[in-house]
Write an enzyme that holds these catalytic residues in place. Structure first.
Site, mmCIF file in Angstrom:
data_model
loop_
_atom_site.group_PDB
_atom_site.id
_atom_site.type_symbol
_atom_site.label_atom_id
_atom_site.label_comp_id
_atom_site.label_asym_id
_atom_site.label_seq_id
_atom_site.Cartn_x
_atom_site.Cartn_y
_atom_site.Cartn_z
ATOM 1 N N HIS A 1 0.804 -1.217 0.000
ATOM 2 C CA HIS A 1 0.000 0.000 0.000
ATOM 3 C C HIS A 1 0.839 1.271 0.000
ATOM 4 O O HIS A 1 0.549 2.216 -0.723
ATOM 5 C CB HIS A 1 -0.896 0.018 1.251
ATOM 6 C CG HIS A 1 -2.283 -0.397 0.966
ATOM 7 N ND1 HIS A 1 -2.861 -1.505 1.512
ATOM 8 C CD2 HIS A 1 -3.207 0.158 0.167
ATOM 9 C CE1 HIS A 1 -4.080 -1.623 1.067
ATOM 10 N NE2 HIS A 1 -4.323 -0.627 0.248
ATOM 11 N N GLU B 1 5.710 -17.077 -28.306
ATOM 12 C CA GLU B 1 6.929 -17.120 -27.488
ATOM 13 C C GLU B 1 7.861 -18.225 -27.963
ATOM 14 O O GLU B 1 9.049 -18.215 -27.689
ATOM 15 C CB GLU B 1 6.572 -17.406 -26.021
ATOM 16 C CG GLU B 1 5.689 -16.359 -25.398
ATOM 17 C CD GLU B 1 5.220 -16.759 -24.011
ATOM 18 O OE1 GLU B 1 5.828 -16.301 -23.042
ATOM 19 O OE2 GLU B 1 4.239 -17.528 -23.901
ATOM 20 N N ASP C 1 10.507 -14.532 -23.531
ATOM 21 C CA ASP C 1 10.788 -15.935 -23.822
ATOM 22 C C ASP C 1 11.244 -16.140 -25.263
ATOM 23 O O ASP C 1 12.170 -16.902 -25.520
ATOM 24 C CB ASP C 1 9.545 -16.793 -23.545
ATOM 25 C CG ASP C 1 9.443 -17.143 -22.066
ATOM 26 O OD1 ASP C 1 10.475 -17.501 -21.470
ATOM 27 O OD2 ASP C 1 8.333 -17.040 -21.511
ATOM 28 N N CYS D 1 3.857 -8.081 -25.605
ATOM 29 C CA CYS D 1 3.807 -7.847 -24.161
ATOM 30 C C CYS D 1 5.126 -8.199 -23.480
ATOM 31 O O CYS D 1 5.233 -8.154 -22.262
ATOM 32 C CB CYS D 1 2.635 -8.585 -23.532
ATOM 33 S SG CYS D 1 2.685 -10.354 -23.818
HETATM 34 C C1 PEP Z 1 7.256 -13.030 -22.369
HETATM 35 O O1 PEP Z 1 7.732 -14.166 -22.351
HETATM 36 O O2 PEP Z 1 7.647 -12.121 -23.104
HETATM 37 C C2 PEP Z 1 6.152 -12.689 -21.467
HETATM 38 C C3 PEP Z 1 5.537 -11.526 -21.542
HETATM 39 O O3 PEP Z 1 5.821 -13.603 -20.520
HETATM 40 P P1 PEP Z 1 6.640 -13.810 -19.154
HETATM 41 O O4 PEP Z 1 7.649 -12.697 -19.064
HETATM 42 O O5 PEP Z 1 5.607 -13.770 -18.090
HETATM 43 O O6 PEP Z 1 7.243 -15.134 -19.362
HETATM 44 MG MG MG Z 2 6.758 -15.786 -21.363
#
Ligand code: PEP
Ligand code: MG
Length: 579
Positions: free
Chosen positions: A190, A433, A457, A504
């Site tokens: 928090h 990935e 990944d 992402c």
């Molecule tokens: C990734 O592999 O880019 C991803 C976003 O997943 P994580 O980092 O949770 O493996």
């Molecule tokens: Mg990943």
């Protein structure tokens, strides 16, 4: 002396250290004469009333200084003091056990705290912290102590405390407390969340800070890097003063981009979203200008506990984020991605020689079908709210995708039969990935609504370089030509089939990578919340037509070094934003 903690709220602060003495003394317990019991109860009631008045004041100042949302914490505290559970139990103990108010309150609070702490629901477990907070407020009043040593701070200081409760943090005066350091806590505790919204630089989780630093020591706190320097020399102080000026100017400048659209100078629109692990992160992401959630790492809901979260617990955690972002802004929930470096001890999985190549993510879910179906049901039910999209991690083959979708259809059919509402148009996508998936992206694209490229990944698999091993970090580099080429193929394969593509992995928030990804046609960029405004600022300066040409040039270059210097020399805005 340099100390390393967790960077909790950005910015640089410097000044004398002020160690907050927190009262952890044992509560004294003594007997009260029969004749004095009524007076003791009255004394207790009077202090509870003073505490309620203090809290009402605190609601006003918090509303004014921070906002309505944070003020709600203190409404909860008032509710707890008006509720019989705590105050009633303490009064009963004074009379029944003939003990002093402090001991009675302590006993009642400990019992309630233990009950909340044993609960499965995270929100209910957090109630324990509220009880602690409100109890210590009344306890201080009973002991005749000042409301808090915090109000006594007169000169600008860097505050060092073992921990800060939400009420402590809300009372901080930004002009007097230029930054704070706590010995415990993480990025999402928090006090860290509040520090970010109050824009007070903070470092948390710095063990033994209270013993390593003395009150009066001169301290530099770097909230961007989680570093604390104790009694630095004049050169270092000057260096940090310069950084501080730059940092402040940069942060203020970036806030201007909160309301700007995520569009290039020549009108090409993309989406800038954030990666989160729980509902609290979502709140911070919104405050950082995110237009949605591009990756909700659902596995964090499974971690730090002793058993699987129930369908309802998950449903609540997904629904609350979907509602926060409304009908327009998407929330992409990734199904459980456990394995690799993310462990769930209670699943008792056997140790593996190569966990990143092993039984993880979708592989585990397709094997432990009941566990997977529980999560799918929670996500599909939550899809009745906001704009939820579902995403599978680590898909390597078309068959895995089909199996996952078959289970999803089973779950939907079950909900249909039970007349439970959900969004029949919910988009379903997958992460790219695994290099194998990237290579067959054209086949996969026909059976999904979108891709999101997980470069954390993907880079390690394309380059055969463990993402946890610093000795091969020169290979774990998203600007490697092989990585850029595979990303381009994935984007083209999806677009050829009318599907959108996001990213992402951390690369999406990397300022040098953004112009290339934009030029390759990436539709959505999802990143740590703090990167959204810098990326938007950069995007607003770029021309899409020029970045398309730049991306083509880059694909012909032969090393990551060459690529970096080519992009940075052609896009001077990167250096300006990095300064
Ligand atoms: C990734 O592999 O880019 C991803 C976003 O997943 P994580 O980092 O949770 O493996
Ligand atoms: Mg990943």
């Amino acid at each position: 002396m340099n100390l390393q903690g967790i960077a909790a709220a950005p910015g640089i602060a410097m000044g004398p250290a002020f160690i907050l003495q927190q009262d952890n003394s044992i509560v004294e317990k003594y007997n009260i004469d029969e004749a004095e019991l009524e007076a003791e109860t009255k004394r207790f009631e009077a202090k509870v009333n003073v505490a309620i008045e203090q809290l009402q004041q605190l609601i006003e100042t918090t509303r004014h200084n921070i906002g309505d949302e944070k003020a709600k914490i203190f409404e909860t505290h008032i509710f707890l003091l008006e509720d019989e559970e705590l105050v009633g139990a303490a009064k009963e103990a004074i009379l029944a056990e003939r003990i002093n108010a402090e001991a009675a309150l302590d006993g009642a609070a400990q019992a309630i705290i233990a009950m909340f702490e044993s609960m499965e629901d995270e929100n209910l477990r957090e109630r324990a912290a509220d009880i602690r907070d409100v109890t210590s407020r009344v306890m201080r009043l009973l002991k005749g102590q000042d409301d808090s040593a915090l109000t006594a701070i007169q000169e600008p200081v860097v505050l060092i405390a073992h921990d800060l409760t939400p009420s402590d943090t809300a009372q901080l005066n930004r002009n007097k407390t230029v930054g704070f350091i706590t010995e415990i806590g993480g990025k999402t505790s928090h006090s860290a969340i509040m520090a970010r919204s109050m824009q007070i630089p903070a470092v948390v989780g710095l063990r033994d800070a209270g013993t390593q630093v003395q009150s009066g020591d001169y301290v530099i706190l770097d909230g961007n890097r989680g570093v604390v320097l104790v009694n630095p020399g004049p050169e270092m102080i000057n260096h940090y003063k310069q950084l501080q000026r730059k940092d402040e100017a940069r942060q203020a400048e970036l806030r201007r981009f909160m309301e700007r659209p995520s569009v290039t100078a020549d009108g090409h629109k993309v989406e800038l979203a954030a990666n989160i692990g729980n509902p609290k992160d979502a709140f911070a992401a919104k405050g950082n200008g995110a237009e949605g959630i591009g990756l909700y790492r659902s596995e964090f809901l499974y971690m730090g506990r002793n058993d699987l979260p129930t369908e309802d617990e998950q449903y609540q955690a997904y629904k609350v984020v979907a509602e926060m972002f409304g009908q327009e802004q998407p929330v992409v929930i990734r199904t459980l991605d456990i394995g690799g470096d993310k462990e769930l001890p209670y699943l008792s999985l056997p140790e593996e020689a190569n966990p990143f190549l092993g039984y993880r993510a979708i592989r585990l879910c397709l094997d432990q079908v009941e566990l997977f179906k529980t999560q799918l049901r929670a996500i599909v039910r939550a899809s009745a709210f906001g704009n939820i999209k579902l995403m599978y991690p680590m898909i390597a083959t078309l068959q895995e995708l089909r199996q996952a979708n078959a289970l999803l259809n089973e779950v939907k059919a079950g909900l249909e039969q039970e007349n439970i509402a959900f969004n029949r148009q919910m988009e379903v996508g997958m992460m790219i990935e695994v290099p194998g998936a990237a290579i067959i992206a054209d086949q996969l694209a026909k059976e999904v609504d979108f891709f999101s490229i997980g470069t954390n990944d993907l880079v390690q698999y394309v380059m055969a370089a463990d993402r946890m091993n610093e000795r091969v970090s020169y290979l774990s580099e998203p600007l490697q030509p092989a990585v850029l080429r595979i990303i381009k193929q994935v984007i083209d394969a999806a677009h050829a089939r009318g599907k959108w593509v996001g990213m992402c992995g951390e690369m999406a928030g990397n300022l040098t990578a953004v112009p290339i990804l934009l030029g390759m046609g990436l539709d959505e960029f999802s990143m740590g919340g703090g990167s959204v405004l810098p990326v938007r600022a950069l995007l607003n300066k770029l021309r899409y037509s020029e970045m398309r040409a730049l991306a083509e040039e880059v694909l012909e270059l032969v090393s990551s070094e060459e690529i970096r210097s080519y992009v940075e020399s052609n896009v001077p805005a990167i250096a300006e934003l990095n300064e």
